[in-house]
Design an enzyme around this catalytic site. Structure first.
Site, PDB file in Angstrom:
ATOM      1  N   ASP A 103      22.194 118.456 134.523  1.00  0.00           N
ATOM      2  CA  ASP A 103      21.541 117.107 135.265  1.00  0.00           C
ATOM      3  C   ASP A 103      20.945 117.726 136.179  1.00  0.00           C
ATOM      4  O   ASP A 103      20.941 118.185 137.309  1.00  0.00           O
ATOM      5  CB  ASP A 103      22.581 116.181 135.933  1.00  0.00           C
ATOM      6  CG  ASP A 103      22.125 115.045 136.307  1.00  0.00           C
ATOM      7  OD1 ASP A 103      20.959 114.632 136.051  1.00  0.00           O
ATOM      8  OD2 ASP A 103      23.006 114.083 137.087  1.00  0.00           O
ATOM      9  N   ASP A 299      14.435 113.283 134.225  1.00  0.00           N
ATOM     10  CA  ASP A 299      15.756 113.261 134.511  1.00  0.00           C
ATOM     11  C   ASP A 299      16.673 113.736 133.313  1.00  0.00           C
ATOM     12  O   ASP A 299      16.761 112.788 132.616  1.00  0.00           O
ATOM     13  CB  ASP A 299      16.526 112.206 135.203  1.00  0.00           C
ATOM     14  CG  ASP A 299      17.697 112.591 135.838  1.00  0.00           C
ATOM     15  OD1 ASP A 299      18.339 113.493 135.640  1.00  0.00           O
ATOM     16  OD2 ASP A 299      18.415 111.355 136.393  1.00  0.00           O
TER      17      ASP A 299
END
Length: 494
Positions: A103, A299
């Protein structure tokens, strides 16, 4: 549809923030999807500190050898089935193995602790500090929040869909696998004592934080001068999954296109998206529509993409004008008014015959071509049907998740404040970055939808310059069609 997450993290290092709640809106404004993004009220002193840290890292990087090793790691899982991609990380002595979601929006790496009072059943056993001879707790100090006994630093993460993760901070040896050139390193990570919601029920063990911040695994390795200030991700395509990750610098292939990324605008990895084209036609939108609030955020922890509402409507309408031969069908989840089509067939490689190509144009004039699999996800209940993986939100931030960069090598060149993109076959790329003589990778965390799919191996050059992806110069010869788990958006800048 895959799960939709948008992460909201709470403080580890104190800073002033206000978090605002806003909603994604579907095509008919029904069933709003809750989202949370922080509004960062950065003090002048904090901005100056970030600037000084940036200068320090640039000076530090200038002294690195060109042969600095990389951590080359395999990615597992599938975007549609799981909503995320994971990698394997080993912590402690002897090493304990974990499957962690990669992430770029998170700045903390954490795993369930053996002392956890409320943790779910995950891929692997919980981390046992007592079994590691090299584990040390991070002692309470003025720069962290502390436990009730004022002995150990703590972390706390809360998410929009009401899940959360909290625990203590520890330090131990972190290993990156047998395929990695980088030797094990000491690093700070979170040891979970409590998790709720989807974090409790998910299969993955925890999170590997790749964002900008002092506790990010990337920042820790860069500060130790063991890798260059860069990393790369390559997500596998529709039905294939998997992929590759490289922590450290690589020599970018000449075909890679870059966008400037401003590290001072926000702690998130942003790009300068100027306009979008569908089937060669520019979307008629106001100037700066992709530059609102946090700008365009990339992201890896997000599955789908979210546009400002006017941009979404223009994109949706442009797609609808180009797919008049297909039939509109209901989406797989009755809770959402998804835009779906049937009649395109099951073969992903043939989707371009039914759906248009899309171009993202950056401020510097560079263009990134998106294939249909970069904005579509497969309908889970109808064979040969697909749905738009682009959604609307009521705020001006543009959020680009993993669907947009499937089968795209994405290089986060933090040292030069830019992000690069190269279309390639990411599943094939893993074979190219493997180190000669290394043992075979561990089995995938979960099987992809097509368990019989095999990609012919491609032999890498016998002699590759240090930090050049083996076969990188030939990547574009393997062109294929190409971060809802909505990314971790911290309420602090770490």
């Amino acid at each position: 549809m895959a799960r939709t997450w948008l992460h909201l993290t709470s403080s580890i290092i104190v800073c002033a923030l206000i978090c605002f709640n806003f909603f994604t809106v579907d095509a008919k404004d029904h069933h709003p999807r809750p989202m949370l993004l922080p509004l960062q009220l950065t003090s002048r002193n904090h901005s100056q500190q970030r600037h000084l840290d940036n200068i320090r890292r640039h000076l530090q990087q200038s002294g690195l050898s060109s042969s600095t090793p990389n951590a080359r790691m395999r990615l597992y899982d599938d975007l549609l089935s799981n909503g995320y991609y994971t990698t394997r990380l080993w912590i402690g002595t002897p090493p304990q193995e974990f499957a962690l979601i990669v992430d770029t929006g998170s700045t903390v790496t954490y795993v369930p602790c053996s002392s956890c009072a409320h943790c779910g059943k995950h891929q692997d056993p919980r981390f046992q500090p007592d079994l590691s001879s090299t584990y040390q707790p991070v002692k309470c100090n003025p720069s962290c929040n502390c436990d009730d006994e004022q002995k150990q630093c703590t972390y706390d993460r809360r998410y929009a869909e009401m899940s959360s993760s909290s625990g203590v901070l520890g330090e131990d040896i972190v290993s990156f696998g047998n395929e990695s050139e980088l030797v094990p390193q000491r690093a700070v990570f979170g040891c979970e004592n409590r998790e709720t919601g989807d974090l409790y029920s998910q299969r993955a063990d925890g999170i590997m934080g790749l964002g900008r911040g002092q506790l990010s695994i990337v920042d820790q390795l860069v500060d130790k001068s063991v890798i260059g200030d860069s990393f790369s991700l390559c997500y596998g395509g529709m039905d294939v999954g998997g992929g590759a990750m490289v922590l450290g610098k690589i020599t970018p292939p000449p075909e890679m296109v870059f966008s400037h990324s401003d590290p001072f605008r926000s702690p998130y990895y942003n790009i300068e998206l100027k306009e979008m084209h569908v089937a060669g036609k520019r979307l008629k939108l106001p100037t700066g529509v992709f530059d609102g609030r946090h700008g365009t955020v990339l992201d890896s922890g997000t599955t789908y993409a979210y546009f400002q509402k006017d941009a979404f409507v223009a994109f949706r309408d442009a797609i609808l004008r180009e797919v008049h031969s297909l039939k509109r069908v209901r989406g797989p989840d009755p809770n959402y008014d998804d835009i779906c089509f049937s009649g395109a067939g099951r073969d992903v490689s043939q989707l371009s015959k039914s759906f248009p190509e899309v171009e993202m144009v950056f401020n510097n004039g560079n263009k990134l071509l998106l294939s249909p699999e970069n904005y579509l996800f497969r309908h889970t209940k109808l064979i040969g049907a697909y749905c738009l993986g682009i959604f609307a939100n009521a705020e001006s931030t543009t959020l680009l998740g993993g669907i947009v960069v499937r089968n795209t090598l994405v290089t986060y060149d933090r040292d030069n404040d830019r992000i690069g993109f190269l279309k390639t076959n990411c599943s094939e790329l893993w074979r190219r970055v493997k180190i000669s003589g290394a043992p075979a990778p561990a089995p995938s965390v979960s099987q992809s939808n097509d368990t019989n799919l095999e990609i012919p191996p491609a032999s890498a050059p016998s002699e590759s310059p240090a930090n050049v992806l083996p076969g990188a110069w030939h990547i574009t010869c393997i062109l294929a069609m190409f971060p809802v788990f909505l990314g971790f958006f911290p309420c602090t800048v770490l």
